[in-house]
Design a protein around this motif. Structure first.
Motif, short mmCIF file in Angstrom:
data_model
loop_
_atom_site.label_atom_id
_atom_site.label_comp_id
_atom_site.label_asym_id
_atom_site.label_seq_id
_atom_site.Cartn_x
_atom_site.Cartn_y
_atom_site.Cartn_z
N ASP A 1 93.45 68.66 40.74
CA ASP A 1 93.44 67.39 41.44
C ASP A 1 92.13 66.64 41.17
OD1 ASP A 1 91.47 68.59 42.97
OD2 ASP A 1 92.73 68.88 44.73
N LEU A 2 91.91 65.55 41.85
CA LEU A 2 90.73 64.72 41.61
C LEU A 2 89.44 65.43 41.98
CD1 LEU A 2 92.09 61.27 42.91
CD2 LEU A 2 91.89 62.07 40.54
N GLU A 3 89.54 66.47 42.82
CA GLU A 3 88.36 67.24 43.21
C GLU A 3 88.16 68.48 42.36
OE1 GLU A 3 89.23 68.01 47.31
OE2 GLU A 3 88.31 66.13 47.99
N GLY A 4 89.02 68.62 41.33
CA GLY A 4 88.90 69.76 40.43
C GLY A 4 89.53 71.04 40.94
N LYS A 5 90.36 70.95 42.00
CA LYS A 5 91.02 72.12 42.56
C LYS A 5 92.38 72.31 41.90
CE LYS A 5 88.67 71.81 47.03
NZ LYS A 5 88.81 71.65 48.50
N THR A 6 92.67 73.54 41.52
CA THR A 6 93.91 73.85 40.82
C THR A 6 95.07 74.02 41.80
OG1 THR A 6 92.70 74.99 39.06
CG2 THR A 6 95.06 75.46 39.24
N GLY A 7 96.20 73.47 41.41
CA GLY A 7 97.40 73.60 42.24
C GLY A 7 98.64 73.34 41.43
N ILE A 8 99.79 73.61 42.02
CA ILE A 8 101.08 73.36 41.38
C ILE A 8 101.72 72.16 42.05
CG2 ILE A 8 103.33 74.32 40.77
CD1 ILE A 8 102.00 77.10 41.18
N SER A 9 101.89 71.11 41.30
CA SER A 9 102.45 69.88 41.84
C SER A 9 103.98 69.93 41.79
CB SER A 9 101.94 68.68 41.04
OG SER A 9 102.60 67.49 41.42
N ILE A 10 104.62 69.64 42.92
CA ILE A 10 106.08 69.55 42.99
C ILE A 10 106.43 68.10 43.27
CG2 ILE A 10 108.16 70.36 44.14
CD1 ILE A 10 106.71 72.91 44.86
N SER A 11 107.02 67.44 42.28
CA SER A 11 107.29 66.01 42.35
C SER A 11 108.45 65.69 43.30
CB SER A 11 107.61 65.48 40.95
OG SER A 11 108.12 64.16 41.01
N LYS A 12 108.46 64.45 43.80
CA LYS A 12 109.57 63.98 44.62
C LYS A 12 110.87 63.89 43.82
CE LYS A 12 106.70 61.26 47.80
NZ LYS A 12 106.40 59.88 48.33
N THR A 13 110.75 63.88 42.50
CA THR A 13 111.94 63.77 41.65
C THR A 13 112.61 65.13 41.40
OG1 THR A 13 110.67 64.05 39.58
CG2 THR A 13 110.88 61.82 40.46
N THR A 14 112.04 66.21 41.94
CA THR A 14 112.53 67.55 41.62
C THR A 14 114.01 67.73 41.96
OG1 THR A 14 110.33 68.52 41.92
CG2 THR A 14 112.20 70.00 42.05
N VAL A 15 114.45 67.21 43.11
CA VAL A 15 115.84 67.39 43.51
C VAL A 15 116.78 66.70 42.51
CG1 VAL A 15 117.57 66.88 45.28
CG2 VAL A 15 115.30 67.69 45.94
N SER A 16 116.46 65.47 42.11
CA SER A 16 117.32 64.76 41.15
C SER A 16 117.26 65.41 39.78
CB SER A 16 116.93 63.29 41.07
OG SER A 16 115.59 63.13 40.61
N VAL A 17 116.07 65.87 39.37
CA VAL A 17 115.94 66.57 38.09
C VAL A 17 116.75 67.86 38.10
CG1 VAL A 17 114.32 67.90 36.67
CG2 VAL A 17 113.72 65.59 37.41
N ALA A 18 116.70 68.59 39.22
CA ALA A 18 117.49 69.82 39.35
C ALA A 18 118.98 69.52 39.24
CB ALA A 18 117.18 70.50 40.68
N GLY A 19 119.41 68.41 39.83
CA GLY A 19 120.81 68.02 39.75
C GLY A 19 121.25 67.74 38.32
N GLU A 20 120.40 67.07 37.56
CA GLU A 20 120.72 66.77 36.16
C GLU A 20 120.80 68.05 35.34
OE1 GLU A 20 117.54 64.20 35.11
OE2 GLU A 20 118.24 62.53 36.36
N ALA A 21 119.87 68.98 35.59
CA ALA A 21 119.89 70.25 34.85
C ALA A 21 121.12 71.07 35.20
CB ALA A 21 118.61 71.04 35.16
N LEU A 22 121.51 71.05 36.48
CA LEU A 22 122.69 71.78 36.91
C LEU A 22 123.95 71.20 36.27
CD1 LEU A 22 124.11 73.89 38.64
CD2 LEU A 22 124.06 72.28 40.56
N LYS A 23 124.03 69.88 36.18
CA LYS A 23 125.20 69.25 35.53
C LYS A 23 125.31 69.69 34.07
CE LYS A 23 125.29 65.05 38.38
NZ LYS A 23 125.05 63.58 38.41
N ALA A 24 124.17 69.74 33.38
CA ALA A 24 124.18 70.16 31.98
C ALA A 24 124.61 71.61 31.86
CB ALA A 24 122.78 69.96 31.38
N ASN A 25 124.16 72.45 32.80
CA ASN A 25 124.54 73.85 32.77
C ASN A 25 126.03 74.02 33.08
OD1 ASN A 25 124.58 76.81 34.20
ND2 ASN A 25 122.93 76.66 32.71
N MET A 26 126.53 73.25 34.05
CA MET A 26 127.94 73.30 34.41
C MET A 26 128.83 72.88 33.26
SD MET A 26 127.75 71.64 38.23
CE MET A 26 129.35 70.90 37.98
N ALA A 27 128.37 71.90 32.49
CA ALA A 27 129.17 71.41 31.36
C ALA A 27 129.40 72.52 30.33
CB ALA A 27 128.47 70.22 30.71
N LEU A 28 128.43 73.43 30.22
CA LEU A 28 128.58 74.56 29.30
C LEU A 28 129.42 75.68 29.92
CD1 LEU A 28 124.89 74.83 28.01
CD2 LEU A 28 126.84 73.87 26.77
#
Length: 450
Positions: free
Chosen positions: A274-301
């Motif tokens: 982050d801006l203070e140099g502290k390490t972390g794992i960022s979880i974006s607000k788009t994660t749910v929609s991104v997960a949905g897109e990935a699931l659709k691609a997996n389902m198609a297979l």
């Protein structure tokens, strides 16, 4: 052996007559047939698995969590954000964290990280091998996966050392692959077991929390403190024919979808400073929609492999009509194929989104919701806690099919389909056995935190 030799002899004679005694054609045809016979599909069985159950002494009641963040130097805004997330998390008072994160102030050190890894991994493996009377020296393939902790020597080397496994064991250590790494491990084990036939593969899925506590102000990085909890699982897969009658499940399909080429997907779960140099794992607000897109691609297979033709036709026609600007895409009825669903317990929002997107019934998501409630997000091992829940509730019957869906950074959606080979009775050392009769429970939308 004699019958096999007779079969080969008869086959050569048949080819000899068909090719008009052409020796070159006989040799080529014989090698082709033998190659195809050798490359025949090898069945992969899930002999058994075991989930680590942390002791009650490591429970993290929500009031204790608040006490920790208040006394650990967080600013008021960061405290308020975490309290809000925790109240809506779908967690109980029983989720657990390792000892270093229970201290005030919280302790972060390599020795404690290794101690947590040894506690979770060694316990899960030891209990699994002892329960099934499997000698550590009988393991031919070892795969460990832990996304955020990758020491030297590796975690796979730690397991080999602890259990004194063979020097010629084929070992692999997967890191940085997120919450879907458990299915990646299954996929790797499947490929190896089909090459190295008549073998046993041990998979260990875990996530080590101690090094990943974030103390900064970035809201997207504070989410990991609220969501991830202590857990791990050990799984034994087999390509030995003699294990068919004693195994719990047979692997039918493994499908992996990786959308890392897309920048939005790649960055939605991301380790950074982050801006203070502290390490972390960022979880974006788009994660749910991104997960949905990935699931659709997996389902198609997956769909063409498992769905009846009627469902495939409905889905195909809906795509045609959608291109013409009419109707929504038809969502296939996966209840016609699967009896059970193990959806990664990554968070309440993800579980609810998949439930809605796949038009699943509330009871289909019971195992995922209860796993999130009791154990929290245990990363790649969560799908095994869910399968363990179903076994403890006597839901797994011979012939049932279960679909495991794992989502993780990258962004990846991986899935595995298993067929139950025998009706499974609850075991006394099941991760849920101590209080399974109290489940399922009603999970409130918001919990009041004192």
């Amino acid at each position: 052996m004699a019958s096999i030799l007779q079969l080969i002899s008869g086959l050569v004679e048949l080819i000899w007559s068909i090719t008009n005694h052409n020796i070159v054609m006989v040799v080529m045809a014989s090698f082709t047939v033998l190659y195809l016979v050798y490359k025949r599909r090898v069945a992969i069985y899930l002999l058994d698995f075991n989930c680590y159950r942390p002791p009650d002494s490591l429970r993290l009641p929500m009031s204790m969590y608040v006490e920790h963040i208040v006394n650990d130097g967080f600013d008021p805004d960061a405290i308020a954000f975490q309290v809000k997330i925790l109240a809506r998390s779908g967690f109980s008072q029983e989720t657990c964290i390792p000892p270093p994160l229970r201290e005030l102030p919280i302790i972060k050190s390599l020795s404690y990280n290794k101690q947590e890894a040894e506690t979770v991994i060694v316990t899960a493996v030891k209990d699994l091998l002892e329960k099934n009377k499997i000698s550590p020296k009988a393991i031919d393939i070892l795969i460990t996966n832990s996304s955020m902790f990758s020491p030297t020597p590796s975690l796979s080397a730690m397991v080999i050392n602890e259990f004194k496994m063979r020097s010629n064991i084929r070992s692999f250590n997967l890191s940085g692959m997120g919450c879907s790494a458990g299915i990646v491990s299954v996929s790797l084990a499947k490929d190896l077991l089909r090459v190295h036939r008549n073998s046993l593969a041990l998979i260990v899925s875990s996530e080590i929390l101690s090094p990943n506590w974030y103390t900064g102000k970035n809201h997207s990085m504070l989410l990991t403190n609220c969501l991830f909890r202590m857990g791990g699982a050990a799984i034994v897969l087999s390509s030995r024919v003699q294990d068919k009658n004693i195994s719990k499940y047979k692997l039918k399909h493994v499908l992996r979808t990786n959308r890392a080429k897309d920048d939005r997907s790649y960055a939605c779960v991301y380790q950074d400073v982050d801006l203070e140099g502290k390490t972390g794992i960022s979880i974006s607000k788009t994660t749910v929609s991104v997960a949905g897109e990935a699931l659709k691609a997996n389902m198609a297979l997956l769909g063409p492999m498992v769905l009846p033709y009627s469902e495939q036709i409905k889905y195909g026609l809906s795509l045609v009509w959608q291109r013409r600007g009419q109707n929504k895409v038809y969502v296939p009825d996966f209840n016609k194929v699967f009896n059970h669903f193990c959806v990664h317990a990554g968070g309440k929002a993800v579980i609810l989104a998949i439930e809605k997107g796949l038009k699943l019934k509330e009871e289909d998501m019971e195992a995922s919701k209860m796993t999130l409630y009791r154990f929290g997000n245990t990363s790649s091992s969560s799908i095994w806690y869910e399968l363990s829940y179903m076994e403890a509730k006597r839901k797994m019957k011979k012939g049932d099919r279960v679909w495991q869906i794992a989502l993780g950074s990258g962004f990846k959606c991986n899935s595995a389909v298993w067929k139950c080979l025998q009706s499974i009775e609850p075991e006394k050392d099941n991760a849920w056995s101590d209080r399974i009769d109290s489940y399922p429970v009603d999970v409130p939308d918001i919990v009041k935190i004192d």
